[in-house]
Design a protein around this motif. Structure first.
Motif, mmCIF file in Angstrom:
data_model
loop_
_atom_site.group_PDB
_atom_site.id
_atom_site.type_symbol
_atom_site.label_atom_id
_atom_site.label_comp_id
_atom_site.label_asym_id
_atom_site.label_seq_id
_atom_site.Cartn_x
_atom_site.Cartn_y
_atom_site.Cartn_z
ATOM 1 N N VAL A 37 -82.905 65.518 -45.059
ATOM 2 C CA VAL A 37 -83.995 66.370 -45.531
ATOM 3 C C VAL A 37 -84.593 67.189 -44.393
ATOM 4 O O VAL A 37 -84.675 68.422 -44.478
ATOM 5 C CB VAL A 37 -85.080 65.523 -46.229
ATOM 6 N N SER A 38 -85.000 66.535 -43.319
ATOM 7 C CA SER A 38 -85.650 67.263 -42.233
ATOM 8 C C SER A 38 -84.667 68.181 -41.503
ATOM 9 O O SER A 38 -85.039 69.265 -41.042
ATOM 10 C CB SER A 38 -86.309 66.290 -41.250
ATOM 11 N N ILE A 89 -94.324 70.437 -41.390
ATOM 12 C CA ILE A 89 -93.632 69.787 -42.504
ATOM 13 C C ILE A 89 -93.306 68.374 -42.059
ATOM 14 O O ILE A 89 -92.524 68.165 -41.123
ATOM 15 C CB ILE A 89 -92.359 70.544 -42.909
ATOM 16 N N THR A 91 -92.196 64.361 -42.790
ATOM 17 C CA THR A 91 -91.465 63.419 -43.642
ATOM 18 C C THR A 91 -91.987 61.994 -43.446
ATOM 19 O O THR A 91 -91.252 61.022 -43.637
ATOM 20 C CB THR A 91 -89.958 63.457 -43.331
ATOM 21 N N ILE A 114 -93.754 65.507 -47.312
ATOM 22 C CA ILE A 114 -92.723 65.199 -48.294
ATOM 23 C C ILE A 114 -92.846 63.721 -48.626
ATOM 24 O O ILE A 114 -92.469 62.853 -47.836
ATOM 25 C CB ILE A 114 -91.329 65.556 -47.758
ATOM 26 N N SER A 116 -92.722 60.975 -52.214
ATOM 27 C CA SER A 116 -91.653 60.433 -53.044
ATOM 28 C C SER A 116 -92.174 60.073 -54.424
ATOM 29 O O SER A 116 -93.353 59.741 -54.604
ATOM 30 C CB SER A 116 -91.069 59.181 -52.378
ATOM 31 N N ARG A 165 -93.649 65.384 -54.330
ATOM 32 C CA ARG A 165 -93.043 64.107 -54.722
ATOM 33 C C ARG A 165 -91.725 64.374 -55.445
ATOM 34 O O ARG A 165 -91.700 64.598 -56.656
ATOM 35 C CB ARG A 165 -93.997 63.331 -55.638
ATOM 36 N N LEU A 210 -86.110 72.426 -52.707
ATOM 37 C CA LEU A 210 -87.273 71.846 -52.043
ATOM 38 C C LEU A 210 -87.815 72.808 -50.991
ATOM 39 O O LEU A 210 -89.031 73.032 -50.906
ATOM 40 C CB LEU A 210 -86.896 70.512 -51.401
ATOM 41 N N ILE A 214 -91.510 74.693 -50.825
ATOM 42 C CA ILE A 214 -92.403 74.644 -49.667
ATOM 43 C C ILE A 214 -92.809 76.059 -49.272
ATOM 44 O O ILE A 214 -93.981 76.312 -48.944
ATOM 45 C CB ILE A 214 -91.731 73.904 -48.497
#
Length: 327
Positions: A37-38, A89, A91, A114, A116, A165, A210, A214
């Motif tokens: 993700v990151s 951003i 995580t 971010i 969940s 989420r 995603l 953002i």
């Protein structure tokens, strides 16, 4: 006429130069930046021309085009001093993750966490909405309650922050053995061992969607600050497996498993069906990538990056315990 065209070209050139310069002048800090993700987010914003910083311990390969701040997020010290970030951003997994980051940041404008869908307990009415009460989920356990505490800490300290989420994220760079497991089965021409009839539904969200969302939060700054995100449609696990086989150029054949055993021994997901209400997201971003297109892109990435996925022993379990059911 030639002078008019020259003048127009000059104006257009100045516009694009200024737009690029404005983007490059904007600094984005991404926590992590080396895994799924990151990492995808970092490369997404590098490709868009932003000045992207990542903060991690430098134990993995860094993405091209990022500026590394080498530090443990729990021991940042003064490494963020004298830096202003237009967007952070995060995580973060825990409240302590959030606290140490906010303590270390000297100056920033916008913050996106971010989180969940694991923050919702399995017994609440579905689809889960953003105001559904949060509590421990028996499938996600501490991961979910840690995310709840991270959210609470962030909103207590920065009420203007945004929280997203997602359900199951997928796409290129996914190091979790989900779609990659099915791709492995397809490439090996294996029959697929499916829990029961495969009627359980899953909800996904493509990793680039995603990033796009953002962007919308950052640029439009809506008054709502917590959003469920994901595809509006769910998909049965049977259909999901079929799609994974199809993008790999194969057709799925199934073996149905009705035994009373933990399906996570041989399948990528818990025996847990849930669904997020993504009405708020849809109002800001009506379109998401079709699942088949996202899986196609995931497969193209996986073919060249099989070593980057954390594989689980599903196939070993299947071969040992379901041997008599194989052709």
């Amino acid at each position: 006429m030639r002078d008019e065209q020259s003048s127009l070209d000059s104006i257009i050139g100045d516009f694009y130069y200024k737009e690029h310069s404005m983007r490059y002048d904007k600094k984005i800090l991404i926590t992590g930046g080396t895994v799924f993700v990151s990492r995808y987010i970092a490369e997404y914003y590098v490709a868009k021309g932003y000045d992207v910083y990542v903060i991690n311990r430098n134990t993995r390969e860094q993405s091209e085009g990022v500026t590394l701040i080498q530090a443990d997020r729990h021991d940042i010290g003064d490494k963020l001093s004298d830096l202003h970030f237009d967007l952070v951003i995060d995580t973060a997994y825990t409240a302590y993750d959030v606290e140490t980051m906010l303590d270390a940041l000297e100056s920033f404008d916008d913050y996106v966490l971010i989180s969940s869908s694991a923050v919702y307990p399995e017994y609440e009415a579905q689809p889960f909405k953003e105001d559904t009460p949060k509590a421990v989920n028996k499938f996600w356990g501490k991961y979910g309650t840690d995310k709840i505490e991270a959210e609470t800490t962030l909103m207590d300290r920065n009420p203007n922050a945004y929280i997203v989420r997602p359900p199951y994220l997928y796409g290129p760079m996914n190091n979790v053995y989900r779609e990659a497991f099915v791709f492995d089965c397809a490439l090996a021409d294996r029959r697929f061992y499916l829990p029961r009839e495969g009627e359980m539904k899953l909800q996904f969200f493509y990793i680039e969607d995603l990033c796009r969302f953002i962007d919308i939060l950052w640029n439009e700054k809506p008054s709502q600050h917590i959003y469920n995100v994901g595809n509006k449609e769910t998909v049965s696990i049977r259909d999901w497996v079929r799609l994974c086989y199809n993008v790999a150029g194969k057709n799925a054949e199934f073996v149905n498993i009705y035994d009373d055993i933990e399906q996570r021994n041989y399948f990528s997901f818990y025996d847990y069906e849930y669904y997020l209400d993504v009405t708020g997201q849809e109002q800001l971003m009506p379109e998401t990538k079709p699942l088949v297109d996202g899986l196609s892109e995931a497969f193209e990435w996986y073919k060249n990056n099989m070593d980057k996925v954390n594989k689980k022993p599903f196939l070993e379990y299947i071969d040992k315990n379901f041997k008599e059911r194989r052709i």
